[in-house]
Design a protein around this motif. Structure first.
Motif, short mmCIF file in Angstrom:
data_model
loop_
_atom_site.label_atom_id
_atom_site.label_comp_id
_atom_site.label_asym_id
_atom_site.label_seq_id
_atom_site.Cartn_x
_atom_site.Cartn_y
_atom_site.Cartn_z
N PRO A 146 0.83 -1.21 0.00
CA PRO A 146 0.00 0.00 0.00
C PRO A 146 0.86 1.26 0.00
N SER A 147 0.53 2.19 -0.86
CA SER A 147 1.27 3.45 -0.90
C SER A 147 0.64 4.51 -0.01
N MET A 148 -0.64 4.34 0.31
CA MET A 148 -1.37 5.28 1.15
C MET A 148 -2.41 4.51 1.96
N THR A 149 -2.55 4.86 3.23
CA THR A 149 -3.55 4.24 4.09
C THR A 149 -4.55 5.30 4.54
N SER A 150 -5.60 4.85 5.20
CA SER A 150 -6.60 5.79 5.71
C SER A 150 -5.98 6.76 6.71
N MET A 151 -5.15 6.26 7.62
CA MET A 151 -4.52 7.13 8.61
C MET A 151 -3.54 8.10 7.97
N MET A 152 -2.82 7.65 6.96
CA MET A 152 -1.91 8.55 6.25
C MET A 152 -2.68 9.68 5.57
N ALA A 153 -3.77 9.31 4.91
CA ALA A 153 -4.58 10.31 4.20
C ALA A 153 -5.13 11.36 5.16
N GLN A 154 -5.58 10.92 6.33
CA GLN A 154 -6.11 11.86 7.32
C GLN A 154 -5.01 12.79 7.83
N GLN A 155 -3.83 12.23 8.08
CA GLN A 155 -2.73 13.04 8.57
C GLN A 155 -2.26 14.04 7.51
N GLU A 156 -2.19 13.59 6.28
CA GLU A 156 -1.77 14.48 5.20
C GLU A 156 -2.75 15.64 5.03
N GLU A 157 -4.04 15.33 5.11
CA GLU A 157 -5.06 16.38 4.99
C GLU A 157 -4.92 17.40 6.11
N ALA A 158 -4.67 16.92 7.34
CA ALA A 158 -4.51 17.82 8.48
C ALA A 158 -3.28 18.71 8.32
N ALA A 178 -5.33 -3.00 10.97
CA ALA A 178 -6.66 -2.82 10.41
C ALA A 178 -7.10 -1.37 10.49
N LYS A 179 -6.90 -0.76 11.65
CA LYS A 179 -7.27 0.64 11.84
C LYS A 179 -6.46 1.54 10.92
N ASN A 180 -5.16 1.33 10.86
CA ASN A 180 -4.30 2.17 10.03
C ASN A 180 -4.65 2.08 8.56
N LEU A 181 -4.95 0.88 8.09
CA LEU A 181 -5.23 0.69 6.67
C LEU A 181 -6.56 1.29 6.24
N PHE A 182 -7.60 1.13 7.07
CA PHE A 182 -8.95 1.41 6.61
C PHE A 182 -9.76 2.41 7.42
N LEU A 183 -9.46 2.58 8.69
CA LEU A 183 -10.38 3.28 9.58
C LEU A 183 -9.83 4.62 10.04
N SER A 184 -10.50 5.22 10.99
CA SER A 184 -10.08 6.51 11.54
C SER A 184 -9.57 6.31 12.95
N GLY A 185 -9.10 7.38 13.55
CA GLY A 185 -8.61 7.31 14.92
C GLY A 185 -9.70 7.51 15.95
N SER A 186 -10.95 7.65 15.51
CA SER A 186 -12.06 7.84 16.45
C SER A 186 -12.26 6.60 17.32
N ARG A 187 -12.89 6.78 18.47
CA ARG A 187 -13.09 5.66 19.40
C ARG A 187 -14.58 5.44 19.62
N SER A 188 -15.05 4.29 19.19
CA SER A 188 -16.43 3.89 19.41
C SER A 188 -16.50 2.37 19.32
N TYR A 189 -17.54 1.79 19.90
CA TYR A 189 -17.67 0.33 19.84
C TYR A 189 -18.01 -0.14 18.43
N ILE A 190 -18.68 0.70 17.64
CA ILE A 190 -18.97 0.34 16.25
C ILE A 190 -17.68 0.24 15.46
N ARG A 191 -16.81 1.25 15.63
CA ARG A 191 -15.53 1.21 14.92
C ARG A 191 -14.67 0.05 15.40
N LYS A 192 -14.76 -0.23 16.69
CA LYS A 192 -14.00 -1.35 17.25
C LYS A 192 -14.47 -2.67 16.66
N GLY A 193 -15.78 -2.80 16.47
CA GLY A 193 -16.32 -4.00 15.86
C GLY A 193 -15.83 -4.19 14.44
#
Length: 239
Positions: free
Chosen positions: A46-58, A130-145
């Motif tokens: 992977p050249s870019m992940t979800s967490m990378m994209a969020q950090q780059e945008e910030a 899994a979180k780094n590749l696809f998800l956000s840094g938010s914390r919720s039980y839905i995201r955890k699932g």
């Protein structure tokens, strides 16, 4: 005598069915997308992940020309010291579990209940990936699932060595700093392959809060935890 014709479901009933079916189909489509990406990453990086994209945008909100520091390196060009340090610090049972450390997850759940908020995750290396590749840094039980589901997909499709290779190449080590090679260059002006035990242990300890430790590199906790991981590294099992 005329036969009664059976009427089909009315428009309201059909709409109700679609209201139930549509979210299910959407969820299945999302899971299929995640699985397809994981299969692609068996032999592609992977050249870019979800967490990378969020950090780059910030970063680009303050500086439109900002770029992430990230260089992919294969597994055998990452110091075994760093591999052992990360396993010792983040997931001592990495080589044994199926993506989820249920004891750690239960302890985190109990801790969150005591604090009445999601403060601890109990995440394994696979879950963090899994979180780094696809998800956000938010914390919720839905995201955890969702994190758990993706972790199981990763473990089903990839071997442990590939999971650790992906993790070490995409995890955040500081503000805009992703992966072992960029971290080694950023903090020690060396390559990921040449990291020594103490350097590796320090980088591993920074992982839970890398942006903070990028700014605060001489805290007592960082020094104390680094010494502890140094002692544990030799007993860490690598894939």
């Amino acid at each position: 005598m005329k036969k009664k014709t059976r009427k089909g479901p009315g428009p309201h009933r059909r709409m109700f069915k679609w209201l139930i079916l549509a979210p299910v189909l959407l969820i299945l489509a999302v899971q299929a997308y995640y699985l397809a990406r994981i299969v692609w990453w068996i032999d592609h990086n992977p050249s870019m992940t979800s967490m990378m994209a969020q950090q780059e945008e910030a970063l680009r909100e303050k500086n439109p020309k900002a770029r992430l520091r990230h260089t992919w390196v294969p597994y055998d060009r990452i110091s075994n010291h760093l591999k052992r340090a990360v396993v010792a610090s983040e997931d001592a049972n990495f080589a044994e579990h199926d993506g989820v450390d249920w004891d750690a997850t239960l302890k985190a759940f109990e801790k969150n209940n005591r604090r009445h908020k999601i403060a601890a995750g109990g995440s394994t290396i696979t879950q963090q990936l899994a979180k780094n590749l696809f998800l956000s840094g938010s914390r919720s039980y839905i995201r955890k699932g969702q994190e758990l589901v993706i972790a199981w997909m990763l473990e089903a499709v990839l071997d442990k060595q590939r999971i650790l290779e992906l993790y070490l190449n995409v995890v955040e080590f500081g503000r805009g700093v992703f992966g072992a090679e960029a971290a080694a260059r950023h903090y020690y002006q060396t390559s990921a392959a040449r990291l020594g035990p103490a350097q590796a242990a320090r980088l591993a300890v920074m992982l839970p809060n890398p942006r903070y430790y990028d700014r605060n590199r001489d805290t007592r906790y960082l020094a104390r935890r680094t010494n502890l991981i140094l002692k544990r590294m030799n007993s860490a099992d690598l894939p």
